[in-house]
Design an enzyme around this catalytic site. Structure first.
Site, PDB file in Angstrom:
ATOM      1  N   GLU A  85       0.844  -1.203   0.000  1.00 55.69           N
ATOM      2  CA  GLU A  85       0.000   0.000   0.000  1.00 55.69           C
ATOM      3  C   GLU A  85       0.876   1.249   0.000  1.00 55.69           C
ATOM      4  OE1 GLU A  85      -3.332  -0.218   2.686  1.00 55.69           O
ATOM      5  OE2 GLU A  85      -3.516   1.964   2.723  1.00 55.69           O
ATOM      6  N   LYS A 283      -7.453  -1.642  11.174  1.00 56.71           N
ATOM      7  CA  LYS A 283      -6.790  -1.994   9.899  1.00 56.71           C
ATOM      8  C   LYS A 283      -5.592  -1.060   9.675  1.00 56.71           C
ATOM      9  CE  LYS A 283      -6.177  -1.990   5.209  1.00 56.71           C
ATOM     10  NZ  LYS A 283      -5.389  -1.061   4.406  1.00 56.71           N
ATOM     11  N   ASP A 299       4.676 -14.472  11.276  1.00 53.88           N
ATOM     12  CA  ASP A 299       3.406 -14.954  10.732  1.00 53.88           C
ATOM     13  C   ASP A 299       2.344 -13.865  10.942  1.00 53.88           C
ATOM     14  OD1 ASP A 299       0.919 -16.158  10.388  1.00 53.88           O
ATOM     15  OD2 ASP A 299       1.510 -18.038  11.335  1.00 53.88           O
ATOM     16  N   HIS A 396      -2.480  10.034   0.468  1.00 46.83           N
ATOM     17  CA  HIS A 396      -2.591   8.703  -0.122  1.00 46.83           C
ATOM     18  C   HIS A 396      -2.464   8.778  -1.638  1.00 46.83           C
ATOM     19  CE1 HIS A 396      -3.812   4.542  -0.125  1.00 46.83           C
ATOM     20  NE2 HIS A 396      -4.626   4.825  -1.131  1.00 46.83           N
TER      21      HIS A 396
HETATM   22  C1  MEV Z   1      -6.005   2.731   4.984  1.00 43.93           C
HETATM   23  O1  MEV Z   1      -5.235   1.616   4.587  1.00 43.93           O
HETATM   24  C2  MEV Z   1      -6.030   2.809   6.502  1.00 43.93           C
HETATM   25  C3  MEV Z   1      -6.966   3.889   7.042  1.00 43.93           C
HETATM   26  O2  MEV Z   1      -8.276   3.694   6.539  1.00 43.93           O
HETATM   27  C4  MEV Z   1      -6.944   3.755   8.545  1.00 43.93           C
HETATM   28  C5  MEV Z   1      -7.951   4.627   9.261  1.00 43.93           C
HETATM   29  O3  MEV Z   1      -8.985   4.959   8.667  1.00 43.93           O
HETATM   30  O4  MEV Z   1      -7.704   4.892  10.443  1.00 43.93           O
HETATM   31  C6  MEV Z   1      -6.517   5.254   6.620  1.00 43.93           C
END
Ligand code: MEV
Length: 446
Positions: A85, A283, A299, A396
């Protein structure tokens, strides 16, 4: 051509590739060339990588990146990260730099206990099994002494075995829950071997021990396997500083510091309230964690499974991090279990995992737990900071721009021109395509 095959695993790698190319690809020649091209030229190293799994036909490359400037418990690290990513490493690096000037990251290991289970059925009375258990436990410990000897020499080994009775939920179902300290190894093979020994030896004990009635001798072992939920293999990482030191938290968005801190803490609280947000929030944490876990040959499925279960420990899925201000002091912390290792498994075999660990100063498992937790916290900090200030897409998409340009076959000059142009513009696939079309047709930009 048949699209199924028996004995695929027995074919040579070349034969596997040829069979796949002939049966499953639109352009067999290109596919074969591509699969072959990603091999390492060094045959010995390629053999090591092929040995990781069955039926390896090529290597799958991901960038091995580095996030510098991580100050963790007063020690500076350049942290290896393997992830696809685009913005993750940039975000981790920027958070590391931000906290470098504010005391860095702090971390502590709160526990190193890993768990395993023997699941079995027994038709006798629960109180009889409870009565037999002390002798049975002594037998199990003694009968696994040969397997645990080396780990005990290193200061770890088997810690305890508990008998758990689930017969009120599932007829005749019991469990041994065994706890282990596996020192610097992740310990999966060690734990599973000991558990399988327990399974065999429980059957032996019940068949042969005195004082057991004939109708009590039958025990049926169902499964012997580690648990990936290890809530007591726990690490905590945190950052803290006075609220005044966060004046520039939202400089890019033109927000005063205290408003940005308030928005930040609220956003983290929302992830504790709402599982939909918590999943995305966590995530983001695992973006950083998985990248270091992969780079160091650990792992990541085990770490993810454990972390997500831990996030549910209250009965609802919640954020793994917390943020608050008390007496003018901002604190942001992450707590999660990290059952990982720095010896054995891929850590020693994968040539880049070895380098990754070297780059981190060949840490103990506990040191690596703290490094990984700090990176997870940094990643979370960067994501939430962006979300409550500029929005996530700005950073991003700026990183993703390079992927779009590569996809559209941009030259080096075109890439430089596009990067200059899009630092002031919203990046979108169609916008970049139009930019390139205009540039290539000589009609100027936009
Ligand atoms: C993107 O990979 C991760 C985010 O969505 C985490 C978040 O929203 O806190 C930017």
């Amino acid at each position: 051509m048949a699209k199924t095959i028996s004995g695929f695993s027995k074919l040579s790698k070349r034969q596997k590739i040829e069979w796949l190319a002939a049966n499953f690809f639109q352009n067999p020649v290109a596919a074969e060339a591509e699969l072959v091209a990603w091999h390492r030229r060094d045959e010995a190293q390629q053999r090591i990588i092929d040995g990781f799994t069955e039926n390896a036909v090529s290597n799958f490359t991901l960038p091995f990146s580095v996030a510098p400037n991580f100050l963790i418990n007063g020690r500076a690290y350049a942290v290896p990260m393997v992830i696809e990513e685009s913005s993750v490493v940039a975000a981790a690096s920027s958070a590391a730099k931000f906290w470098l000037d504010r005391g860095g990251f702090h971390a502590e290991v709160c526990g190193v206990v890993k768990l395993g289970q023997v699941h079995f059925r027994w038709a006798g009375r629960p109180d009889r099994l409870r009565a037999l258990f002390p002798a049975l436990k002594t037998h199990l410990v003694a009968s696994s002494n040969d397997l645990t000897a080396k780990m005990r020499q290193r200061g770890g080994g088997l810690l305890d075995i508990e008998l758990l009775d689930f017969t009120h939920i599932e007829p005749e179902y019991y469990q041994f829950r065994a706890s282990f300290n596996t020192c610097d190894s992740m310990g999966a093979n060690f734990i599973n071997s000991v558990l399988e020994r327990f399974g065999e030896q429980m059957e032996f004990f019940m068949e042969t021990a005195e004082g057991i009635a004939d109708h009590e001798r039958d025990v049926e072992v169902l499964m012997c396997i580690l648990s990936n939920y290890n809530p007591n293999c726990l690490v905590r990482a945190w950052v803290e500083c006075s609220e005044n030191e966060l004046e520039d938290l939202a400089r890019d968005a033109g927000l005063p510091g205290h408003a940005a801190v308030d928005r930040f803490c609220t956003a983290v609280r929302i992830a504790a309230i709402d599982p939909y947000r918590a999943t995305t929030h966590n995530k983001g944490i695992f973006n950083g964690i998985d990248a270091v876990i992969l780079a160091t040959g650990n792992d990541f499925r085990a770490v993810e499974a454990c972390g997500h279960t831990y996030a549910c420990r209250s009965g609802q899925y919640r954020s793994l991090s917390r943020a608050w201000v008390e007496n003018g002091l901002f604190r942001f912390e992450l707590e999660l279990p990290l059952p990982i290792g720095t010896v054995g498994g891929l850590t020693a075999l994968h040539p880049l995992a070895k380098q990754a660990l070297d780059m981190l100063g060949n840490p103990s498992a506990q040191d690596l737990m703290m490094i990984v937790a700090a990176v997870g916290l940094a990643q979370n900090f960067a994501a939430v900071r962006s979300l409550v200030t500029t929005g996530i897409q700005q950073g991003h998409m700026r990183m993703h721009l390079v992927n779009i340009l590569n996809h559209l076959g941009a030259t080096e000059d075109e890439t430089t021109a596009a990067q200059a142009h899009f630092c002031r513009q919203t990046v979108s696939f169609s916008g970049v395509r139009t930019f390139l079309e205009n540039a290539r047709s000589g009609s100027g930009v936009t």
